[in-house]
Design an enzyme around this catalytic site. Structure first.
Site, PDB file in Angstrom:
ATOM      1  N   SER A 143     -13.958  -9.243  -5.705  1.00 47.43           N
ATOM      2  CA  SER A 143     -13.770  -8.023  -6.482  1.00 47.43           C
ATOM      3  C   SER A 143     -14.159  -6.797  -5.659  1.00 47.43           C
ATOM      4  CB  SER A 143     -14.559  -8.131  -7.786  1.00 47.43           C
ATOM      5  OG  SER A 143     -14.169  -7.141  -8.700  1.00 47.43           O
TER       6      SER A 143
ATOM      7  N   ASP B 121      -5.773 -12.138 -14.587  1.00 48.86           N
ATOM      8  CA  ASP B 121      -6.871 -11.184 -14.419  1.00 48.86           C
ATOM      9  C   ASP B 121      -6.557  -9.906 -15.199  1.00 48.86           C
ATOM     10  OD1 ASP B 121      -8.874  -9.458 -13.526  1.00 48.86           O
ATOM     11  OD2 ASP B 121      -8.850 -10.269 -11.495  1.00 48.86           O
TER      12      ASP B 121
ATOM     13  N   HIS C   6     -10.523 -13.054 -13.996  1.00 50.84           N
ATOM     14  CA  HIS C   6     -11.322 -12.384 -12.967  1.00 50.84           C
ATOM     15  C   HIS C   6     -12.541 -13.252 -12.659  1.00 50.84           C
ATOM     16  CE1 HIS C   6     -12.151  -8.834 -10.559  1.00 50.84           C
ATOM     17  NE2 HIS C   6     -13.410  -8.861 -10.961  1.00 50.84           N
TER      18      HIS C   6
END
Length: 237
Positions: A122, A178, A210
């Site tokens: 991320s 996601d 995610h």
């Protein structure tokens, strides 16, 4: 953020002779220890190698705008989590300088730059791309999991303005389900980098949100071994 700041680190040591290193950056709100535990939970073992040391630094706590200024362990600030907003360059550039010390520590330990990989999950993946494009285009590669770069990212500008090899090979993975970082943000990031001449390996994972997945981490492990193979011992007469 002061360039001389010493980051906390969680380290998975190599089981044999140390000849390469991976620097793995966590996502927003996490820690190095937390990311290591998450990887271990998904894989049912550490991401460990005979010759590669894996380093999980922790970002210092700072006010984070998407959380209304609450303190969070983030690599940089954001005006908002969006593909089409400007980057908070002051905090990005300060953290590049801070993380450079982690890279230099590995170099001083005897690991040449071409035996280093830098990446993250991320926000950590975006941070890795900034760090590598600004200071370390000569590392073995960079990886980004569930990550994206803003539409007008300075990374795109540096890669387009620099030589064709101003960013090493990128390994990127993203889940199609996601919702926090939509899959198309990753696709647009990959397209911009490929247009600039960067070699990119991109894997999509259907139904993955995610999060880290076992299939993704297994592909990452294989890529790491390919980029940082175990060196043969010197031949003695």
């Amino acid at each position: 953020m002061a360039a001389g700041l010493q980051l906390q680190r969680c380290v998975v040591a190599q089981t044999g002779k140390h000849s390469a290193s991976v620097i793995f950056l966590h996502g927003s709100g996490d820690t190095g220890q937390g990311l290591r535990a998450w990887v271990r939970d998904v894989l049912k073992q550490d991401l460990a190698f005979p010759h590669i040391r894996v380093i999980y630094p922790t970002a210092p706590a700072r006010p984070y705008t998407p959380m209304r200024g609450a303190l969070s362990h983030v690599w940089f600030d954001r005006y908002k989590i969006s593909w089409d907003c400007p980057e908070h360059l002051e905090s990005v550039e300060a953290m590049c300088s801070t993380l450079d010390a982690v890279v230099q520590q590995e170099v001083r330990a005897g690991v040449p730059k071409h035996r280093l990989l830098i990446g993250g999950f991320s926000m950590g993946g975006a941070m890795a791309l900034h760090l590598v494009s600004k200071f370390h285009p000569d590392v073995a590669g960079v990886f980004a999991l569930s990550s994206f770069l803003n539409k007008d990212s300075v990374v795109f500008q540096m890669v387009q303005a620099g030589p064709r090899q101003s960013l090493p090979e990128l390994f990127q993975c993203h889940g199609t389900a996601d919702e926090l970082v939509p899959h198309d943000w990753a696709e647009m990031t990959v397209a911009r980098l490929r247009d600039a001449g960067v070699s990119v390996t991109f894997h999509s994972f259907p139904g993955v949100q995610h999060q880290l997945s076992r299939a993704e981490l297994e592909k990452l492990r294989s890529w790491i071994i390919k980029k940082l193979p175990q060196e043969d011992p010197p031949v003695r007469d």
